[in-house]
Structures are given as C-alpha cells and as structure tokens.
Design an enzyme around this catalytic site. Structure first.
Site, mmCIF file in Angstrom:
data_model
loop_
_atom_site.group_PDB
_atom_site.id
_atom_site.type_symbol
_atom_site.label_atom_id
_atom_site.label_comp_id
_atom_site.label_asym_id
_atom_site.label_seq_id
_atom_site.Cartn_x
_atom_site.Cartn_y
_atom_site.Cartn_z
ATOM 1 N N ASP A 88 11.653 20.695 18.893
ATOM 2 C CA ASP A 88 11.983 19.511 18.102
ATOM 3 C C ASP A 88 11.270 18.229 18.518
ATOM 4 O O ASP A 88 11.519 17.181 17.928
ATOM 5 C CB ASP A 88 13.497 19.258 18.164
ATOM 6 C CG ASP A 88 13.911 18.593 19.461
ATOM 7 O OD1 ASP A 88 13.470 19.042 20.542
ATOM 8 O OD2 ASP A 88 14.662 17.609 19.396
ATOM 9 N N ARG A 144 -14.645 -4.607 -10.080
ATOM 10 C CA ARG A 144 -15.225 -4.413 -8.743
ATOM 11 C C ARG A 144 -16.732 -4.640 -8.759
ATOM 12 O O ARG A 144 -17.529 -3.792 -8.328
ATOM 13 C CB ARG A 144 -14.880 -3.018 -8.222
ATOM 14 C CG ARG A 144 -13.379 -2.791 -8.165
ATOM 15 C CD ARG A 144 -12.983 -1.344 -7.962
ATOM 16 N NE ARG A 144 -11.557 -1.155 -8.236
ATOM 17 C CZ ARG A 144 -10.969 0.015 -8.396
ATOM 18 N NH1 ARG A 144 -11.665 1.117 -8.322
ATOM 19 N NH2 ARG A 144 -9.671 0.090 -8.644
ATOM 20 N N GLU A 204 -1.413 1.598 -26.936
ATOM 21 C CA GLU A 204 -1.581 0.305 -27.598
ATOM 22 C C GLU A 204 -2.227 0.477 -28.972
ATOM 23 O O GLU A 204 -1.851 -0.194 -29.946
ATOM 24 C CB GLU A 204 -2.426 -0.618 -26.715
ATOM 25 C CG GLU A 204 -1.719 -1.034 -25.426
ATOM 26 C CD GLU A 204 -2.653 -1.670 -24.410
ATOM 27 O OE1 GLU A 204 -3.857 -1.829 -24.738
ATOM 28 O OE2 GLU A 204 -2.197 -2.009 -23.301
ATOM 29 N N ARG A 243 0.215 -6.990 -5.947
ATOM 30 C CA ARG A 243 0.090 -8.376 -6.423
ATOM 31 C C ARG A 243 1.414 -8.858 -6.981
ATOM 32 O O ARG A 243 2.202 -8.078 -7.504
ATOM 33 C CB ARG A 243 -0.979 -8.482 -7.506
ATOM 34 C CG ARG A 243 -2.394 -8.540 -6.952
ATOM 35 C CD ARG A 243 -3.375 -8.963 -8.026
ATOM 36 N NE ARG A 243 -4.708 -9.119 -7.490
ATOM 37 C CZ ARG A 243 -5.399 -10.252 -7.540
ATOM 38 N NH1 ARG A 243 -4.856 -11.333 -8.072
ATOM 39 N NH2 ARG A 243 -6.621 -10.321 -7.061
ATOM 40 N N ASP A 253 13.093 25.799 22.346
ATOM 41 C CA ASP A 253 13.429 24.583 23.080
ATOM 42 C C ASP A 253 14.966 24.503 23.158
ATOM 43 O O ASP A 253 15.676 25.234 22.454
ATOM 44 C CB ASP A 253 12.841 23.378 22.341
ATOM 45 C CG ASP A 253 13.187 22.064 22.994
ATOM 46 O OD1 ASP A 253 13.179 22.000 24.240
ATOM 47 O OD2 ASP A 253 13.486 21.105 22.271
ATOM 48 N N TYR A 254 15.477 23.567 23.976
ATOM 49 C CA TYR A 254 16.938 23.449 24.100
ATOM 50 C C TYR A 254 17.469 22.242 23.337
ATOM 51 O O TYR A 254 18.087 22.386 22.285
ATOM 52 C CB TYR A 254 17.348 23.372 25.575
ATOM 53 C CG TYR A 254 18.852 23.239 25.750
ATOM 54 C CD1 TYR A 254 19.686 24.339 25.567
ATOM 55 C CD2 TYR A 254 19.433 22.015 26.056
ATOM 56 C CE1 TYR A 254 21.070 24.225 25.696
ATOM 57 C CE2 TYR A 254 20.814 21.895 26.193
ATOM 58 C CZ TYR A 254 21.629 22.993 26.008
ATOM 59 O OH TYR A 254 22.989 22.874 26.128
ATOM 60 N N ASP A 255 17.223 21.022 23.868
ATOM 61 C CA ASP A 255 17.785 19.811 23.247
ATOM 62 C C ASP A 255 17.210 19.602 21.851
ATOM 63 O O ASP A 255 15.993 19.530 21.665
ATOM 64 C CB ASP A 255 17.474 18.591 24.120
ATOM 65 C CG ASP A 255 18.188 18.633 25.451
ATOM 66 O OD1 ASP A 255 19.346 18.202 25.521
ATOM 67 O OD2 ASP A 255 17.577 19.132 26.426
ATOM 68 N N TYR A 259 -7.595 -3.246 0.672
ATOM 69 C CA TYR A 259 -7.612 -3.120 -0.785
ATOM 70 C C TYR A 259 -8.946 -2.565 -1.294
ATOM 71 O O TYR A 259 -8.993 -1.502 -1.915
ATOM 72 C CB TYR A 259 -7.311 -4.470 -1.424
ATOM 73 C CG TYR A 259 -7.300 -4.428 -2.936
ATOM 74 C CD1 TYR A 259 -6.224 -3.881 -3.618
ATOM 75 C CD2 TYR A 259 -8.372 -4.915 -3.681
ATOM 76 C CE1 TYR A 259 -6.209 -3.812 -5.010
ATOM 77 C CE2 TYR A 259 -8.370 -4.859 -5.068
ATOM 78 C CZ TYR A 259 -7.293 -4.313 -5.727
ATOM 79 O OH TYR A 259 -7.289 -4.239 -7.099
#
Length: 766
Positions: free
Chosen positions: A705, A326, A395, A14, A520-522, A98
C-alpha cells in the site's frame, strides 16, 4: 433561466470577461463570447456565486477590478467584481502553461494528432504550478461560502485545469470544507493508446478523478476515459453505468453534449441585414484557423467539385471565414501560408472576369453578420479532422429561418456529427467522398432539405445551452426542485470473488503451479491506525492466512517496514516467512534468518538523524519510529496547517545526512542509500524458497500500500500479479497492475486464492 439551489463557484482558464484598457487608458471589462459564459454566468450572478480565472495580460494586479458599465447587457453584467477571483499568472509561467502545455501538448494529443504534440518537462512543471495557483484562488472563493449542511459546487472547466480538482480537494480537506466538485471537458478525450504517450498521464487521470462528476460531450469520450482509468491506473470501473472507483470514492462519468443559446441566434437571424444576394448560392465555412479544422482538405474538395462539375462555375461561391488563432506559433503561420496559397491557386485556376470561386476572410466577424451568413448560405460545410463538439453546426441550424432552408454537412469526427444525424456526413480525409457529399447537398430536393432541417432545429432548440447546464446540475444532484441521485444506487457493488475470477480468467493456466503470496502488513492486511501499535490484523484475516499457510501449493511471506520481530508478533501466523525493515531482516519458517550486511556508518548516521528529528520536528503530535537503520517520521496527528513546515524540515534533516526521504501515509520514511529494498528482498525470498529457477515454477501475487512497495512492483513487473491498496489517496502513481481500495479487498483476494487452491490438485514436486 436555470434555477440553482446551492452556492456555485466556476473555475475556468479565463474569466467570463477580459480586462482591457480603452483609448483613454481606462480599465474596462469586455464580455467574452461563448456558450459557457452565456449559460453559466447568469446562474453565478443569480445565486451570488463566484468566478475564478485569469483576467488577461492587461490587468494590473493590486488595482481594483472594474465593474460592468451601465449599458452592459451581456450575461456577465451583474457579476460583481467582489465575486471575481483573478488568478495572477506571470508572463513566463502563462507562456509555458497555456501556449506550451495546453496548446502545444494537450490540444494536438487530445485531438488525435500526436505527431504535432510537444512533450516537455518544463511545460508540465508550468502546468502543475498554474493549476496549483488556480486551486489556491478557488480556496479563497470558498472561505466564506462553505456550509457543512449546504456544500457549494465548484465547477471546473476544460483541459487547462485537469489537475486543479485534486489540489482543491486537498486544500478543502485540510480546512474541513465540504464541497462538491464537477469537471467538464470541452474537447475530445483520446483513447488509451494516445493518452499513454503523455509521460504524466497518470496525474491527469487522477486529477480529473478528484471530482464527483466528470462531464464530456459524447459517450465515446466517456468510454475512452473509463478505459484509460482501468488500463492506466488499474482502477475498478463499471463501463455500463459509467462509474470509476478511485481513492475510496465513486466518480460518475457522464456524456453531456453542450448546446448553444438557440433563441439568441434565431433572434439575430431575424434582424440581420442580408449580406449574400438572393440569387447567389454560397457554401459557408466558419472556423478558427487551426490544423484540427481540416481547412486545406475542404478547399481541395471544393476544387475537385469545380473540376468534376463545371456547371457550378460562375454559379457557386465558397465563403470561408478563418478566425486568426495563435498567430505567433510557427505551425499556425505555416497553415495560414498554405491556405493563402490554396485560395490563390484555386481562384487562379477557375476565376472568370466576373467571378471568383472562393471568398476568403481571414479575420473576425460580428455575431450579427455571422447570423446573416448562416441564414442565407445554401450549405454549411463543417468538416474538422477532429473536434470536441463544433458549435458552428448548431449555430447554422438555429439561424435557418428561410424557406426552403440550407443543408448542413458535418464530419463524423466532430462531436456534432454523432448527434446531428439528419445532417449529411462525410469523411474529410477522403476528398472524393467529401466532394460528392457537397454535390448532393447542392442538388438536394427542397422537401428533403426541409425535412432534415426541421428535425435538426427541433433537437437544437430543445437541447440548447440551458438544457446542457440543467443536465450537468441534475447529474451532480444540484438542480432545484429535483432530488439528488439516490446514494445507494450510485457506486459499484462490493468487490467479490467473481471480480477476481474475471481478472485472472486469462491467466488461470499460470495458477496450475505453486503460488507465492507476498503481502505488506500496515494498510494491506491491517487497516492503518493513528499509531503502529494500534494497527491490528482482523481475526478473520489472521485465520484465513493460517489456512492458506496449510495449503501445500501456497507459500506466504509478509514483507513489512516493521522490525521482523514486531511484524511476526502482530501477524502471529506460523509456517510463513516474515521480512522486516523492508527486507533487511528475513525470518524463514524453519527458523533460519537472513540479515543484510549493513555498513556500521549507517547505524551511526541513523542515530544522528533520529536525534535531530526528535529535537527539531517532534512536536504538535509528530513522532519518530526507529527501526534500526530505517526511521519513520509520523505526522498524522499534526494539525493540517502545520504539516507542510514540519515535513519540509524533516526531509531536510534526513537528506542532509545522506539518507533517502520518501513519502508514506502521513509519514516520511528515512532509508539508508543501499541497494536493497522490498523488491530485492522479494526476489531473495523467492530464490531461497523455490530455488534459482523459481520464475519457471511459481506464480506470484504481491499486494502492498505505500511507496516502499513500489520497489517490489517494479522488480516483479511482468512476473507477478501486483496490487496497490490506495484507500483515500488520490495522487498515487503506481507500477502495480491493479488498485484495491481497502484491506477488505485484500481479504477478498485472499479468499479467492483459498477457494482456487483448495479445489485444485496438488502440484507434483519439480
């Protein structure tokens, strides 16, 4: 006043004021109460910053925002409407985002009440959409605020916007904006066993980790978050220094307990008219009517006090203020009904002709009147079942100006209960303990009451809301007159062999057998490059792979999306297995080969897809890499503002022909719809190399990756140690056990394998 030296953009659910219509139909601004607005709004005003948020249901988008009135003295009075960015959330979206995801899912889950949480895919979809809208509007606020030498701070608040930072960072990167991103969570962060119940927990964690600093009220919440990142995401963390490594970045997690505007409440207490007669002793409770606040338990403990200590009858009153919350939600309606019945029962049981034990106010109370209640109450009863901080306790302390003062009771399950140790603590789940604590508070000697309250007042005055604001700015290196944290000291030390010693420590018995190393490679062995031909394996990695291939108990296989001949040429290591085209082609060390039997129609369709992609989307630097029936559409060199349109069109073409489209690094993979992938290929390789009983005789490490490696992570789940390399990508959801941030980390992993297997006896043949 906090002095701030950079542009500040605040993003919250808000705005710091609500747009309303007065009796004449005029659109006006109504100031929102709360510590966040009190602390942050003046800094935004002073530095000509901006605020992004929802303006409320009464604002008609398209109409100009109203300015503050002439007599407005609130902290937002100087906030010009031109510096306010209202976020348009249509009613149905707001309801699901919300009231749905935020309040029906995150609120109970984060407050350790999972039985009350609703897990809905529709709610989650709305939450993602709403966070995207907030991110887009934040980028609007950044358009004229970004200076490469003076990046602004974007400060995002609370559980409503846990995904926003990721989208903001992506948008900013596309526009080459330099920014600092901070996030503060105003509710508890739950432990791993709770957050994992949420089906999209990974996205939440990664959304928050898109920030440079994540602040929470307590160290316990920070520890929970760091543990979730380690266990849920597989990221590397430093729990001692509270740092999480993610996407090639270091994120600081900091406990920063919020305070209150102490002086303002004290001033209110001095001027407020008395509302509780001096001769009356009152136990005060002030809460929203919410199931986390422990209100029924509090009333039952008070009932128990009257039953066990009848001397309080006609001498003591409980004043419980319950602010409506609510009211359209059934669970809250049921809670109100329960409270009404409890109050009625207790008053019916103990009331006399001139006295009732409970005064129950269901409604809002002005701050002036509330300050009077705080000041004159004998006891403030703050006993939530779970609470992020609870500012009522603070408070109350600020308003304690009487001599002798009152007594504060706090639940240890409120954030305040871990900081305000001079208060009396009680477990609200245990009614006898709560009752005895209340009795102790009511009979506490004056000198003890004074001593406890003096300590509490001193702390809350020095650690007020302005102190909190400065603490956050200091932690993110944005406080005027102070240097930012030393960069060299911020982060984790480079990943080392010792880290893998720690990681594998509990499982070293598994390494007493042979090891299959699937890579893996790349992006795993070779750093990613602008073109596949430029992605070359470092010489030291190549040499290390060659040494590993010569260790009798280590079996090495490269599993790549490249054609098998190309990946063998790029790696250039003998005596290892090569799998190309995601495992469609496999070349064994002895020269034998495997080719997945591909239906001819897929080869024809692949040619059609290739031609259409080349004709329609190969522009602005985009191009297509052909790997037989596999195709990859590369858009790494396409300007950021043109990528989305080309990617959408490429996916449309791929899927139109019945191929599967999946995202890779600045690329879209087009795969034929066959039941063969890196996972199936990995199992085939293991079975071929070690026999049908391979799972009983072989330990496995798999590192990759991209999304094609996820098939292997899933197939080998529980049977292998899996690593996902996630450099510069903060939105990856992975089935891998751990994350590594670079090819350098993979090199360290391979070094660990070499050290371990070079120093152990060779396994005997099965």
């Amino acid at each position: 006043m906090t002095v701030y030296k950079k542009k500040l953009i605040v993003v919250s659910n808000r705005l710091p004021f609500v747009i309303q219509k007065d009796d004449l139909g005029n659109v006006i601004r109504k100031h929102s109460a709360g510590g966040l607005v009190t602390a942050v709004a003046p800094v935004v005003v002073e530095n000509d910053g901006k605020w992004v948020g929802w303006p409320g249901p009464d604002y008609d988008f398209g109409e100009p925002l109203p300015e503050s009135s002439v007599d407005d003295t609130s902290p937002t009075a100087g906030l010009k409407s031109s510096n306010v960015i209202p976020v348009a959330l249509e009613p149905h979206l707001y309801q699901s985002y919300y009231n749905g995801c935020c309040n029906e899912t995150f609120w109970p889950l984060f407050h350790s009440m999972p039985d009350k949480a609703v897990f809905s895919a529709d709610y989650w979809k709305a939450y993602v959409e709403a966070n995207e809208l907030f991110a887009r509007n934040t980028i609007k606020a950044l358009e004229n605020a970004c200076d490469p030498d003076d990046p602004p701070l974007v400060w995002i608040h609370d559980y409503h916007l846990m995904l926003a930072a990721h989208a903001i960072r992506q948008y900013a990167a596309n526009r080459q904006y330099k920014i600092k991103l901070g996030f503060f969570l105003h509710i508890p962060f739950p432990a791993w066993d709770l957050i994992r119940l949420f089906p999209w927990a990974d996205e939440i964690l990664q959304g928050m980790l898109a920030c440079d600093l994540v602040g929470m009220h307590l160290q316990d919440y920070c520890i929970n978050f760091i543990d979730c990142c380690s266990r849920g995401l597989g990221t590397r963390v430093d729990a001692k220094d509270m740092i999480v490594e993610h996407g090639g970045r270091y994120v600081r997690i900091a406990p920063l307990p919020i305070g209150i505007p102490y002086d303002r409440f004290r001033t209110l207490a001095v001027s407020a008219k008395r509302t509780i007669p001096e001769e009356k002793k009152v136990v005060l409770g002030v809460d929203r009517l919410d199931y986390t606040k422990g209100l029924p338990q509090r009333l039952k403990a008070f009932e128990l006090l009257l039953a066990k200590h009848p001397e309080y009858i006609e001498k003591l009153e409980m004043l419980q203020i319950a602010v409506p919350s609510r009211t359209d939600v059934k669970e809250y309606q049921d809670l109100k009904e329960q409270m009404d019945q409890l109050v009625g029962c207790i008053n019916g049981r103990f009331s006399t002709p001139t006295w009732s034990p409970i005064r129950y106010i269901y409604g809002t109370v002005s701050q002036q009147e509330l300050a009077a209640f705080y000041r004159d109450a004998a006891v403030c009863f703050v006993t939530p079942l779970r609470d992020g901080m609870n500012l009522v306790a603070k408070e109350f302390v600020a308003c304690q100006i009487n001599d002798p003062p009152g007594v504060l009771i706090v639940s240890p399950f409120a954030g305040a209960g871990q900081n305000m140790l001079e208060a009396l603590l009680c477990n609200p789940y245990e009614l006898n303990e709560t009752m005895e604590t209340l009795h102790r508070a009511l009979t506490m000697p004056e000198d003890e009451r004074t001593l406890r309250m003096n300590y509490l007042r001193k702390r809350e005055q020095s650690q007020d809301v302005d102190f909190w604001m400065k603490s956050f700015l200091r932690a993110i290196g944005r406080l005027d007159g102070e240097e930012a944290p030393v960069v060299q000291a911020f982060g984790l030390r480079p990943l080392s062999l010792d880290d893998f010693d720690d990681y594998f420590a509990k499982c070293k018995s598994l390494f007493n057998q042979k090891l299959a190393l699937l890579l893996d490679y790349d992006g795993t062995l070779a750093p990613l490059a602008s073109h596949p031909d430029l992605a070359t394996i470092p010489s030291q990695t190549k040499e290390l792979l060659q040494r590993l291939s010569n260790i009798p108990d280590v079996y090495v296989a490269i599993v790549s999306g490249r054609a098998v001949s190309n990946v063998k040429e790029m790696v250039g290591v003998e005596n290892i297995t090569y799998a190309g085209s995601h495992g469609l082609q496999i070349l064994h060390p002895d020269g034998t080969q495997f080719h997945y039997p591909m239906p001819p129609e897929f080869e024809e369709k692949a040619s059609e897809v290739l031609k259409e992609l080349q004709d329609q989307v190969c522009k602005d630097g985009a191009w297509v890499e052909s790997k037989g029936v596999y195709l990859t559409f590369h858009y790494r060199n396409v300007p950021a503002d043109a990528q989305a349109e080309l990617v959408a069109k490429a996916k449309e073409i791929i899927e139109k022909h019945g191929f599967l489209a999946s995202h890779a690094h600045a690329a879209i993979e087009a795969k034929p719809p066959i039941n063969w992938n890196k996972g199936r290929a990995s199992i085939y390789i293991l079975r071929t190399a070690f026999g049908l009983d391979w799972s009983e005789r072989v330990s496995i490490i798999y590192a990759g990756d991209d999304t094609t490696d996820e098939d292997a992570f899933q197939a080998l789940k529980g049977m292998a140690f899996t690593f996902r390399i996630t450099q510069n990508d903060m939105s990856i959801k992975t089935a891998a056990d751990r994350r590594l941030t670079s090819t350098n980390c993979v090199f360290t992993l391979l070094q660990w394998v070499e050290r371990y297997y070079s120093s152990r006896p060779i396994s005997k043949p099965a």
